[in-house]
Design an enzyme around this catalytic site. Structure first.
Site, PDB file in Angstrom:
ATOM      1  N   TRP A 102       0.817  -1.217   0.000  1.00  0.00           N
ATOM      2  CA  TRP A 102       0.000   0.000   0.000  1.00  0.00           C
ATOM      3  C   TRP A 102       0.848   1.263   0.000  1.00  0.00           C
ATOM      4  CZ3 TRP A 102      -4.513  -0.178  -1.918  1.00  0.00           C
ATOM      5  CH2 TRP A 102      -5.304  -1.303  -1.756  1.00  0.00           C
ATOM      6  N   ASP A 171      -1.171   6.747   6.402  1.00  0.00           N
ATOM      7  CA  ASP A 171      -2.301   5.952   5.926  1.00  0.00           C
ATOM      8  C   ASP A 171      -2.613   4.933   7.017  1.00  0.00           C
ATOM      9  OD1 ASP A 171      -4.048   4.173   4.754  1.00  0.00           O
ATOM     10  OD2 ASP A 171      -2.745   3.657   3.062  1.00  0.00           O
ATOM     11  N   LYS A 195     -12.163  -1.244   6.395  1.00  0.00           N
ATOM     12  CA  LYS A 195     -11.447  -2.288   7.112  1.00  0.00           C
ATOM     13  C   LYS A 195     -11.929  -2.346   8.552  1.00  0.00           C
ATOM     14  CE  LYS A 195      -9.142  -2.421   3.274  1.00  0.00           C
ATOM     15  NZ  LYS A 195      -7.994  -1.604   2.907  1.00  0.00           N
TER      16      LYS A 195
END
Ligand SMILES: *Cc1c(COP(=O)(O)O)cnc(C)c1O
Length: 365
Positions: A102, A171, A195
């Site tokens: 990511w 993030d 999530k």
């Protein structure tokens, strides 16, 4: 239907109590006689909800007053573009610490808008976070970007980096609200909701006010933090239902006792699985270094560190037969991945742990 245990990495399991609330409110939102789905984003009903969700974010994370709380469309990846578009103009260059898939993606996106300095050497085996003494930070960077929990590789920071005054941008898509965080150590915190804190389509962005007003002129308005802050996240029609669900999930977290309770549970749940891996004499293999093993996403292989296709297939098939689902590892990594987000209960993780023990016994004879 027999009970299903959802260990998916995202969109991930939601708290059952929140479904109950959403069902009850679905067609008649707060006594208005209509659903939130058909309510104007300029109505007093929505303005109240908008404030309520901001308030619960502020309470849970103890967000200082000089930070804005924004709800933006485009999910986590929308912010991969928004971060450089809003912040890179100061020096034209930014630091990225790439510790998994990511943060690699975030760095790639940022390259479209300026110069990107990779703080640690590139690798395709993400299994640790080099000590900060080995980081190559650029003092001239507009910001330093990290991903606090790599959802695919299972690498989670166990420290907050010291960036020597350069704004730290994080993030937190996959460990948002899983533990207390000192927000004042960050310039910006952001994450997609699907999530740990709700459903897809919305990003929660927490930005320090002095970092506004330096947006690149090419920045689309809907990604512009300054414009969205001025408009209180109602510049256009926001993803209202996703924001509403996020609010109900966060209120649920608060009712459970808040982030310390989530953190304690996360430690208990992930330890159950890591302990079985450790005690399996190499039958189960966790590739990530112990100090940065994620409490949210636990990737592991079976048979050897490279994995054993046949055994892993058999493991997944047996798991599914028991209702233990979405355990297949990400296609970039292979093997198995168990995600143990806030909404996954200790009992559910215990069921997976029991299955892992049985599977090990069966195959180690
Ligand atoms: C899932 C995820 C994203 C992407 O979120 P989208 O909402 O799908 O764009 C970004 N970062 C991390 C760490 C993630 O886990």
């Amino acid at each position: 239907m027999p009970k299903v245990y959802n260990f998916g990495a995202g969109p991930a399991k939601m708290p059952e109590e929140v479904y109950e609330i959403i069902r009850n409110e679905f067609t008649n939102f707060e006594g208005s006689g209509i659903s939130l789905l058909e309510t104007s984003h300029r109505s007093s009903t929505y303005l109240k909800l908008n404030k309520e969700v901001q308030d619960v974010v502020r309470r849970l994370l103890n967000v200082p007053q000089n930070y804005k709380i924004l709800f933006l469309a485009g999910g986590g990846q929308g912010q991969f573009a928004a971060v450089p578009l809003n912040l890179i103009s100061r020096t034209g260059t930014a630091d990225y610490v790439v510790t998994g898939a990511w943060s690699a993606k975030a760095a790639k996106e940022a390259k479209k808008y300026g110069k990107v300095n990779l703080v640690i050497p590139p690798t395709d085996r993400y299994v640790n976070i080099p000590d900060q003494s080995q980081w190559n930070l650029d003092p001239n960077a507009s910001y330093v970007h990290i991903c606090t929990n790599e959802t695919i590789h299972g690498v989670e920071y166990d420290f907050i980096p010291d960036t020597k005054g350069v704004p730290l941008v994080a993030d937190m898509s996959s460990n948002f609200m899983s533990k207390k965080v000192d927000v004042s150590k960050f310039g910006v915190i952001y994450g997609g909701a699907q999530k740990n804190i709700g459903t897809s389509g919305v990003a929660l962005v927490i930005v320090r006010e002095d970092l506004l007003n330096q947006t690149l002129p090419i920045c689309p308005s809907i990604l512009d933090w300054t414009i969205n802050a001025k408009n209180d996240s109602i510049l256009n029609t926001p993803p209202m239902f996703a924001i509403y669900i996020m609010g109900r999930v966060l209120q649920w977290i608060e009712r459970q006792g808040g982030l310390d309770v989530m953190a304690e549970l996360a430690t208990k749940k992930s330890s159950l699985i890591y302990n079985i891996i450790e005690e399996s004499n190499g039958f189960y293999c966790a590739p990530v270094a112990k100090n940065v093993r994620s409490k949210m996403n636990i990737p592991f292989r079976i048979g050897s560190i490279e994995g054993n296709d046949a055994l892993e297939k058999e493991f997944l098939k047996g798991a599914e037969a028991l209702g233990l689902i979405q355990l297949k590892g990400h296609r970039d990594v292979g093997g198995i991945r168990a995600s143990t987000y806030n909404a996954v209960t200790l009992e559910e993780v215990q069921a997976l742990a029991n299955y892992m023990k049985d599977f090990y016994k069966k195959h180690s004879k």
